[in-house]
Design an enzyme around this catalytic site. Structure first.
Site, PDB file in Angstrom:
ATOM      1  N   ALA A 253      39.261  -7.528  67.107  1.00  0.00           N
ATOM      2  CA  ALA A 253      40.670  -7.889  66.999  1.00  0.00           C
ATOM      3  C   ALA A 253      41.455  -6.681  66.497  1.00  0.00           C
ATOM      4  O   ALA A 253      40.880  -5.623  66.233  1.00  0.00           O
ATOM      5  CB  ALA A 253      40.830  -9.067  66.042  1.00  0.00           C
ATOM      6  N   LYS A 254      42.752  -6.893  66.335  1.00  0.00           N
ATOM      7  CA  LYS A 254      43.643  -5.791  65.933  1.00  0.00           C
ATOM      8  C   LYS A 254      43.192  -5.110  64.650  1.00  0.00           C
ATOM      9  O   LYS A 254      43.318  -3.904  64.509  1.00  0.00           O
ATOM     10  CB  LYS A 254      45.067  -6.321  65.749  1.00  0.00           C
TER      11      LYS A 254
END
Ligand code: GLU
Ligand code: ZN
Length: 324
Positions: A253-254
Site C-alpha cells: 500500500a501507499k
C-alpha cells in the site's frame, strides 16, 4: 503434488484466462505479479486472455485509472485477445441474473446498516465481505421488498453446506460460510450489482475457464460457486496466489512507498527488470536478471511459487534501478 505440466490433457480445450483489474487506484508491483502469473498460465497452455475492467465499485473508481491500467499491462508485455470489457457496461446481464435469483427466492431484501451488522458481529473479520451477517432479514420474502418503503440490499441465502473446491495452487479448500460472512450481498443498496454476482456473470459470459487471482479472494470462491450453481453456469478452475507485502508483512500500500507501475516507468525502469525481479520471486530464475514476459513462457510453473507472501524490500526495487 502440483504437476509440472499444465492440467489440461491433450484433448481438453486451451484455457481462457483473464486479467480483472479494478480502476480504483493505480496498479502496483503486487498487481503486476498476479497478472503475470495469470497471463503466463493461460499463454503457456496456448490459451486466450480476456481483459475486464472491474469498475462497478464506482465511488472508488479514479479518473484516468482505466487508461493507465491498459498502459501498465502493455508496458509489462501482457497482451489480451478480448477486451477491455468494461464491467459497468454489462449491467443488463447482471440485472438478468439478479432477476433469476429473485424468481427462485434465492435472495432476500435486507435493510440492515453496516453499523447494525458490526454491532451483531462477535469476531473480527478477515474476509472480503466484512463481518458475519447474522441473518436478521433472512425471514423476508422477495415480495416484501415492494412494501418496505426503502430500497434494500439483496442477500443470497447460503445453504447448509458450503461448496468445497480444489485450488490449483493451495490444494483442497473448505470454508464454512455460516461462520465466515454469512448470507452475502449480491445486489447493493445503490441498485448496482455486488462484486460476487458481477464477477460470476462476466466470467461465465466471457468464457473464462481459468481464474487466477490474489489469495485475498480465496474466501469469495465458495460464494461464487454457489452463484454458478444457482444460475446453472459452468464454473472455471480457481487458483489463488500469495500477495506481495511490505517489510511490515502488510499488503502492499501507499505506506510502503510508491510502488505504482507508472512511477517505475517514469523513472526509466525497464519492464524486463521488474519482470526479472518478479520471476525470481516466483522461483523461475535463480537470480534477478532482465527478462521479457514472452521469455518467461517456458520457465513458468506454479509449484515453485513460495507459499508465503512475497516481501518487497525497498532494496529489491533499488536493485532494479528504482529509488522510490
Ligand atoms: N477486480 C478485483 C481486484 O482487482 C479482482 C477480482 C477477481 O479477480 O475476481 O481486486
Ligand atoms: Zn438485514
Amino acid at each position: 503434488m502440483i504437476s509440472r505440466e499444465p492440467k489440461a490433457s491433450a484433448f481438453s480445450a486451451p484455457p481462457t484466462g483473464r486479467l480483472a483489474p479494478s480502476p480504483t487506484g493505480a496498479q502496483h508491483v503486487g498487481n503486476a505479479r498476479t497478472y503475470l502469473i495469470a497471463w503466463l498460465a493461460a499463454r503457456q497452455a496456448s490459451g486466450r486472455v480476456v481483459l475486464r475492467i472491474e469498475d462497478i465499485d464506482s465511488p472508488r473508481v479514479k479518473a484516468g485509472a482505466f487508461e493507465q491500467t491498459c498502459e501498465d499491462l502493455r508496458w509489462l508485455g501482457l497482451d489480451w485477445d478480448e477486451g477491455p470489457i468494461i464491467q459497468t457496461q454489462r449491467l443488463p446481464f447482471h440485472q438478468a441474473a439478479f432477476e433469476r435469483l429473485r424468481s427462485q427466492e434465492l435472495v432476500y431484501p435486507c435493510t440492515c446498516t453496516r453499523g447494525d451488522i458490526e454491532r451483531a458481529a462477535s469476531a473480527p473479520h478477515l474476509d472480503h465481505e466484512g463481518p458475519r451477517y447474522p441473518g436478521t432479514c433472512a425471514h423476508r420474502r422477495v415480495a416484501d421488498a415492494a412494501l418496505m418503503g426503502v430500497r434494500p440490499a439483496w442477500r443470497f441465502h447460503i445453504p447448509a453446506d458450503t461448496p468445497s473446491f480444489h485450488d490449483a495452487f493451495l490444494g483442497a479448500q473448505h470454508l464454512d460460510l455460516h461462520a465466515v460472512g454469512g448470507d452475502f450481498v449480491v445486489w447493493k443498496f445503490a441498485d448496482t450489482p455486488a462484486y460476487q454476482l458481477a464477477v460470476v456473470v462476466d466470467d461465465a459470459a466471457q468464457g473464462v475457464t481459468q481464474v487466477i487471482r490474489g489469495d485475498d479472494l480465496v474466501t469469495s470462491t465458495p460464494r461464487q460457486l454457489l452463484l454458478y450453481s444457482a444460475l446453472s453456469l459452468q464454473p472455471p478452475s480457481f487458483c489463488h496466489v500469495p500477495l506481495v507485502v511490505g517489510p511490515d508483512g502488510r499488503r502492499l500500500a501507499k505506506r510502503h512507498g510508491d510502488t505504482r507501475l507508472s512511477a517505475l516507468r517514469e523513472q526509466g525502469v525497464r519492464p524486463e527488470a521488474l519482470l526479472g525481479l518478479l520471476a525470481w520471486s516466483c522461483g523461475w530464475l535463480r537470480a534477478v536478471e532482465p527478462i521479457s514476459a514472452r521469455e518467461l513462457l517456458p520457465l513458468f510453473r506454479l509449484d515453485t511459487i513460495p507459499r508465503q507472501p512475497f516481501v518487497l524490500e525497498p532494496a529489491l526495487l533499488r536493485g532494479i534501478g528504482y529509488s522510490g
